[in-house]
Write a protein that holds these residues in place. Sequence first.
Motif, PDB file in Angstrom:
ATOM      1  N   LYS A 196       0.846  -1.169   0.000  1.00 47.17           N
ATOM      2  CA  LYS A 196       0.000   0.000   0.000  1.00 47.17           C
ATOM      3  C   LYS A 196       0.888   1.226   0.000  1.00 47.17           C
ATOM      4  N   GLY A 197       0.458   2.257  -0.687  1.00 48.59           N
ATOM      5  CA  GLY A 197       1.155   3.529  -0.663  1.00 48.59           C
ATOM      6  C   GLY A 197       0.115   4.614  -0.543  1.00 48.59           C
ATOM      7  N   SER A 198       0.351   5.603   0.274  1.00 46.10           N
ATOM      8  CA  SER A 198      -0.599   6.682   0.434  1.00 46.10           C
ATOM      9  C   SER A 198       0.160   7.995   0.508  1.00 46.10           C
ATOM     10  N   ILE A 199      -0.265   8.933  -0.308  1.00 46.47           N
ATOM     11  CA  ILE A 199       0.320  10.262  -0.275  1.00 46.47           C
ATOM     12  C   ILE A 199      -0.820  11.210   0.028  1.00 46.47           C
ATOM     13  N   SER A 200      -0.734  11.919   1.126  1.00 41.05           N
ATOM     14  CA  SER A 200      -1.810  12.841   1.481  1.00 41.05           C
ATOM     15  C   SER A 200      -1.200  14.084   2.133  1.00 41.05           C
ATOM     16  N   ASN A 201      -2.074  15.047   2.456  1.00 36.02           N
ATOM     17  CA  ASN A 201      -1.563  16.247   3.116  1.00 36.02           C
ATOM     18  C   ASN A 201      -0.697  15.832   4.280  1.00 36.02           C
ATOM     19  N   PRO A 202       0.381  16.500   4.581  1.00 34.42           N
ATOM     20  CA  PRO A 202       0.680  17.878   4.253  1.00 34.42           C
ATOM     21  C   PRO A 202       1.352  18.099   2.902  1.00 34.42           C
ATOM     22  N   ILE A 225       1.694  17.894  -5.975  1.00 35.69           N
ATOM     23  CA  ILE A 225       2.578  16.892  -6.577  1.00 35.69           C
ATOM     24  C   ILE A 225       2.587  17.170  -8.070  1.00 35.69           C
ATOM     25  N   CYS A 226       3.773  17.408  -8.639  1.00 36.48           N
ATOM     26  CA  CYS A 226       3.897  17.690 -10.067  1.00 36.48           C
ATOM     27  C   CYS A 226       4.391  16.447 -10.795  1.00 36.48           C
ATOM     28  N   ILE A 227       3.756  16.149 -11.924  1.00 29.71           N
ATOM     29  CA  ILE A 227       4.113  14.973 -12.718  1.00 29.71           C
ATOM     30  C   ILE A 227       4.360  15.433 -14.153  1.00 29.71           C
ATOM     31  N   ASN A 228       5.569  15.219 -14.633  1.00 32.86           N
ATOM     32  CA  ASN A 228       5.898  15.469 -16.032  1.00 32.86           C
ATOM     33  C   ASN A 228       6.231  14.129 -16.649  1.00 32.86           C
ATOM     34  N   GLN A 258      -6.620  14.212  -0.665  1.00 32.55           N
ATOM     35  CA  GLN A 258      -6.579  15.654  -0.483  1.00 32.55           C
ATOM     36  C   GLN A 258      -5.295  16.266  -1.045  1.00 32.55           C
ATOM     37  N   CYS A 259      -4.923  15.849  -2.241  1.00 26.59           N
ATOM     38  CA  CYS A 259      -3.727  16.354  -2.908  1.00 26.59           C
ATOM     39  C   CYS A 259      -4.120  17.125  -4.154  1.00 26.59           C
ATOM     40  N   THR A 260      -3.235  18.006  -4.552  1.00 22.95           N
ATOM     41  CA  THR A 260      -3.336  18.623  -5.863  1.00 22.95           C
ATOM     42  C   THR A 260      -2.266  17.986  -6.724  1.00 22.95           C
ATOM     43  N   LEU A 261      -2.700  17.338  -7.805  1.00 20.13           N
ATOM     44  CA  LEU A 261      -1.774  16.726  -8.754  1.00 20.13           C
ATOM     45  C   LEU A 261      -1.743  17.618  -9.977  1.00 20.13           C
ATOM     46  N   ARG A 262      -0.575  18.123 -10.310  1.00 18.80           N
ATOM     47  CA  ARG A 262      -0.414  18.970 -11.489  1.00 18.80           C
ATOM     48  C   ARG A 262       0.400  18.207 -12.515  1.00 18.80           C
ATOM     49  N   LEU A 263      -0.194  18.021 -13.691  1.00 17.46           N
ATOM     50  CA  LEU A 263       0.454  17.246 -14.738  1.00 17.46           C
ATOM     51  C   LEU A 263       0.896  18.140 -15.884  1.00 17.46           C
TER      52      LEU A 263
END
Length: 187
Positions: free
Chosen positions: A2-8, A12-15, A39-44
């Motif tokens: 399992k992997g979890s990425i959440s606040n704080p 998260i930027c993805i290119n 609760q993340c903002t993912l910017r691609l």
Amino acid sequence: QKGSISNPVPVICINGDFWVNPAKLGGSTKEFTTIIFEQCTLRLGPNAAIKTRGRAKLILKSCMVESCNGTELWDGIYADISDQGLTEPELQITKLGNGARSKIKQAKNGVVIRRDSPYAIEYCDFEDNYIDIKFEKCGSITKQGTTGTGTSAMFAANYLRSNKFTSSGGYLLAPYNNVHKFAAIVL
């Protein structure tokens, strides 16, 4: 695993492509991998994509997925890539408890479901995408049984529920900067 990425972690930027693959133990693929963003903002970046392969599950809860630079569309979120040969990947997009709705915006293809991959998309706002949801090579749009427990459980049914499909009314980002939204759902 399992992997979890959440606040704080606020952004998260993805290119390029972000792959959700099954875990390999001892050289063979045996584990069902689940990645959860809460609760993340993912910017691609331009043409960037999130791709989920067989025996892997991607869950977005109360997330915003948008263009990295605000001038070019990103590609999309894909469940089932053509070269996967294991069990179908799973995709779940929802809100976290009573939290904010998820939002997918400024994409060429917000979500692409291929070959009967299990999905549950609810409480998500699709905004200013060329296509919000696309189904490709699907023999059935409502199927799946329940197996396993917890994050390894398959969905009881595929469904779209309580989603909003909107456009700001203006033109889209490049390369579609002279056109409006094409469609909310393409079958």
